[in-house]
Every structure is written in C-alpha cells, then in structure tokens.
Design a protein around this motif. Structure first.
Motif, short mmCIF file in Angstrom:
data_model
loop_
_atom_site.label_atom_id
_atom_site.label_comp_id
_atom_site.label_asym_id
_atom_site.label_seq_id
_atom_site.Cartn_x
_atom_site.Cartn_y
_atom_site.Cartn_z
N PHE A 213 -13.44 10.38 -4.03
CA PHE A 213 -13.28 11.53 -3.14
C PHE A 213 -13.57 11.13 -1.70
O PHE A 213 -14.65 10.59 -1.39
CB PHE A 213 -14.25 12.65 -3.51
CG PHE A 213 -13.97 13.32 -4.82
CD1 PHE A 213 -12.71 13.32 -5.38
CD2 PHE A 213 -14.99 13.96 -5.51
CE1 PHE A 213 -12.45 13.95 -6.59
CE2 PHE A 213 -14.75 14.60 -6.71
CZ PHE A 213 -13.48 14.58 -7.26
N ILE A 214 -12.61 11.37 -0.81
CA ILE A 214 -12.83 11.36 0.63
C ILE A 214 -11.95 12.46 1.22
O ILE A 214 -11.04 12.96 0.55
CB ILE A 214 -12.51 10.00 1.31
CG1 ILE A 214 -11.03 9.62 1.13
CG2 ILE A 214 -13.42 8.90 0.81
CD1 ILE A 214 -10.62 8.43 1.97
N HIS A 226 -3.64 5.55 -2.86
CA HIS A 226 -3.87 5.36 -4.29
C HIS A 226 -4.09 6.71 -4.98
O HIS A 226 -4.79 7.58 -4.45
CB HIS A 226 -5.09 4.46 -4.51
CG HIS A 226 -5.13 3.86 -5.88
ND1 HIS A 226 -5.53 4.57 -6.99
CD2 HIS A 226 -4.80 2.63 -6.32
CE1 HIS A 226 -5.46 3.80 -8.05
NE2 HIS A 226 -5.01 2.61 -7.68
N PRO A 227 -3.50 6.91 -6.18
CA PRO A 227 -3.64 8.21 -6.84
C PRO A 227 -5.06 8.57 -7.25
O PRO A 227 -5.36 9.75 -7.47
CB PRO A 227 -2.73 8.08 -8.08
CG PRO A 227 -2.55 6.61 -8.27
CD PRO A 227 -2.60 6.01 -6.91
N LYS A 228 -5.96 7.59 -7.34
CA LYS A 228 -7.36 7.91 -7.67
C LYS A 228 -8.09 8.54 -6.50
O LYS A 228 -9.12 9.19 -6.69
CB LYS A 228 -8.10 6.65 -8.11
CG LYS A 228 -7.67 6.07 -9.44
CD LYS A 228 -8.51 4.86 -9.79
CE LYS A 228 -8.05 4.20 -11.08
NZ LYS A 228 -8.84 2.99 -11.38
N ASP A 240 -16.23 13.44 4.57
CA ASP A 240 -15.93 12.54 5.66
C ASP A 240 -17.21 12.00 6.29
O ASP A 240 -17.26 11.61 7.43
CB ASP A 240 -15.02 13.17 6.72
CG ASP A 240 -15.45 14.56 7.15
OD1 ASP A 240 -16.53 15.01 6.71
OD2 ASP A 240 -14.72 15.20 7.92
N ASP A 241 -18.26 11.96 5.45
CA ASP A 241 -19.50 11.27 5.82
C ASP A 241 -19.92 10.29 4.73
O ASP A 241 -20.89 9.52 4.92
CB ASP A 241 -20.63 12.27 6.09
CG ASP A 241 -20.95 13.14 4.88
OD1 ASP A 241 -20.08 13.26 3.97
OD2 ASP A 241 -22.05 13.71 4.83
N HIS A 242 -19.25 10.30 3.59
CA HIS A 242 -19.57 9.39 2.50
C HIS A 242 -18.40 9.30 1.54
O HIS A 242 -17.47 10.12 1.60
CB HIS A 242 -20.83 9.85 1.76
CG HIS A 242 -20.63 11.11 0.96
ND1 HIS A 242 -20.65 12.36 1.53
CD2 HIS A 242 -20.39 11.31 -0.36
CE1 HIS A 242 -20.45 13.28 0.60
NE2 HIS A 242 -20.27 12.67 -0.56
N ILE A 243 -18.44 8.33 0.63
CA ILE A 243 -17.44 8.16 -0.43
C ILE A 243 -18.10 8.54 -1.75
O ILE A 243 -19.19 8.06 -2.07
CB ILE A 243 -16.95 6.70 -0.52
CG1 ILE A 243 -16.38 6.23 0.82
CG2 ILE A 243 -15.91 6.55 -1.63
CD1 ILE A 243 -16.13 4.73 0.86
N HIS A 244 -17.44 9.38 -2.51
CA HIS A 244 -17.90 9.71 -3.87
C HIS A 244 -17.02 8.96 -4.86
O HIS A 244 -15.79 9.00 -4.78
CB HIS A 244 -17.77 11.22 -4.10
CG HIS A 244 -17.95 11.63 -5.53
ND1 HIS A 244 -19.11 12.15 -6.03
CD2 HIS A 244 -17.07 11.60 -6.59
CE1 HIS A 244 -18.97 12.43 -7.32
NE2 HIS A 244 -17.74 12.10 -7.68
N ILE A 245 -17.65 8.25 -5.81
CA ILE A 245 -16.89 7.60 -6.87
C ILE A 245 -17.48 7.99 -8.21
O ILE A 245 -18.65 8.32 -8.33
CB ILE A 245 -16.87 6.06 -6.72
CG1 ILE A 245 -18.28 5.49 -6.91
CG2 ILE A 245 -16.29 5.65 -5.37
CD1 ILE A 245 -18.30 3.95 -6.95
N GLN A 246 -16.64 7.97 -9.24
CA GLN A 246 -17.08 8.26 -10.59
C GLN A 246 -16.26 7.50 -11.61
O GLN A 246 -15.12 7.15 -11.35
CB GLN A 246 -17.01 9.76 -10.87
CG GLN A 246 -15.63 10.38 -10.79
CD GLN A 246 -15.70 11.90 -10.85
OE1 GLN A 246 -16.21 12.55 -9.94
NE2 GLN A 246 -15.16 12.46 -11.90
N LEU A 247 -16.90 7.24 -12.73
CA LEU A 247 -16.22 6.51 -13.81
C LEU A 247 -15.14 7.38 -14.40
O LEU A 247 -15.22 8.61 -14.38
CB LEU A 247 -17.23 6.10 -14.88
CG LEU A 247 -18.34 5.15 -14.43
CD1 LEU A 247 -19.30 4.90 -15.58
CD2 LEU A 247 -17.76 3.83 -13.93
#
Length: 247
Positions: A213-214, A226-228, A240-247
């Motif tokens: 998520f950005i 990228h579609p992810k 727009d202050d951090h990147i969220h990632i998840q498995l």
C-alpha cells in the motif's frame, strides 16, 4: 469506585498500546510502590515475550541492530510492536540485504509491525496489523548531499506526508488524518526516488508478498505499475508517509 474505574481505564489503555502493559499494571496494584512494580513487571513480561512469542509463531525484530535492517525507533520495541511471523522476517532480511547490496549503505527501517501474541488482537490505530503478517516500512530519504541513512522526516517515521493529489472526499468516520498543523515541524528531507523504486519493485517481484500500500500519487510519480501495489482506501490512514506490506 472512581479509583477502581481509573485503574480499569488505565489497564485498557495500556493493553491497547502495548498488549502486555495492562497485565503489568494489574499486577502492580498488589504492591505499594506501584510505579516501580509496574516498570519491573512490564520489563519482565516484555523480555519474556521475546522468548515465548517464537514458540507461538511470531519473532521480534531488533531495535539494536546496526545492520541493513532495523526498527526505526526503540519506542516500537518498548511498546511491543516489533513482532512478525518468521516468513515476514525473512522477507525483510532479504529485502534489506538486496537494498544494501544494490545501494551500499542503505538501511531499511521498520515502523509498526504487530504485537507478540493472539491473532486478531488489534494494533491501534492500524486496521489490519493483527496477525504478524503485516508491517510498515519507513520511506528512504535524501538531503542535499544524497541518501541520508536512518533518517526520517518525523521522529517516529509517521505523519510526515508527501503532498500530492487525492480523490478522497472529507468523510466520517475515517483514519485519513492530514495533520496539517504538524507538517511544518518536520525535517527538510526528500523521498529518495531511486531507492523507493528499487524497494517497491523488489517487493512486487517477491512471491511471498501479497499487497503493498502506498498513495496513488506516489505510485504515479515513482512510475510503479505492479498489480500488488494498491490504494488502501479513503477510510484508512494515509500511505504517503510509509509503505505497508503484507504476506
């Protein structure tokens, strides 16, 4: 009755902030020197969690690391918010090593991750950090001299928003805080675009990652297709202050 209600409220608040703090305060109430007892119990519970949580499927990230991967602030470890599943830990290690090898001296910084125990236990104010499979990463920043290792615009890595267009209307309820009154306080740093692009592309290619998520305006300005890489929605916090990632 008022004192009992006050202790109850404090237990709830400490539990929401740290997961283990409410237990520590409840135990401290058995002692006359409550503040000291709380500190000792909380330190003991937090230390114990580092050894017990791996048995239950989550591992702590290091706040003391001087390597390519570190937690951005000791605050996150003090609050027990630095736990992830072993698989996500491996992703973070691999990503940080890739970034350091591609751009020597790069440090990847972790913000909020998850609490040590109990799937479904909320890590406020986040909507989804409840299973060890999500983590927030600080942006990479540069100053006038180039990349600035371990630097973030705000002291905790959050709430220093990058300006850009949005389609989100004003609505309630929402966690999409703009916090305009804070923005003038932050450090004068710029997003390091080459590092951000490299990190997002690496994450997008990794099969272990499911979503990133950005904010759309950052995705567009960085040229990421990228579609992810997705928009988190208008009711969730700004990304727009951090990147969220998840498995």
């Amino acid at each position: 009755m008022r004192r009992l209600a006050g202790h109850g409220a404090l237990i709830v608040i400490l539990t929401m902030l740290t997961q283990l703090g409410g237990i520590a305060w409840g135990l401290a109430l058995l002692f006359r020197r409550r503040s000291l007892a709380f500190v000792l119990f909380y330190a003991g519970l937090s230390t114990g969690a580092m050894y017990v949580a791996p048995v239950m499927g989550r591992v702590p990230l290091s706040c003391l690391s001087d390597q390519a991967l570190t937690v951005q602030s000791p605050m996150y470890c003090v609050l027990n918010r630095q736990y992830v599943t072993p698989e996500l830990r491996d992703v973070l290690v691999d990503m940080s090593q890739h970034m350091d090898e591609t751009f020597p001296g790069t440090v990847t910084q972790v913000l909020d991750a998850n609490f040590p125990f109990v799937t479904g236990f909320p890590l406020l104010p986040h909507l989804s950090h409840h299973d060890g499979r999500k983590v927030d990463l600080a942006f990479y920043y540069r100053n006038g001299d180039g990349y600035s290792p371990r630097a973030t615009r705000s002291p905790i890595g959050y709430f220093a928003f990058e300006d850009g267009p949005t389609q989100c209307p004003q609505q309630w309820p929402t966690l999409r805080w703009n916090l305009g009154w804070l923005q003038g306080l932050w450090r004068d740093l710029r997003v390091d675009e080459p590092l951000m692009v490299a990190a997002l592309n690496w994450l997008g290619r990794d099969d272990r990652i499911g979503k990133i998520f950005i904010e759309p305006h950052l995705q567009a300005s960085l040229g990421i297709a990228h579609p992810k890489v997705r928009f988190q929605g208008c009711r969730a916090a700004r990304h727009d202050d951090h990147i969220h990632i998840q498995l």
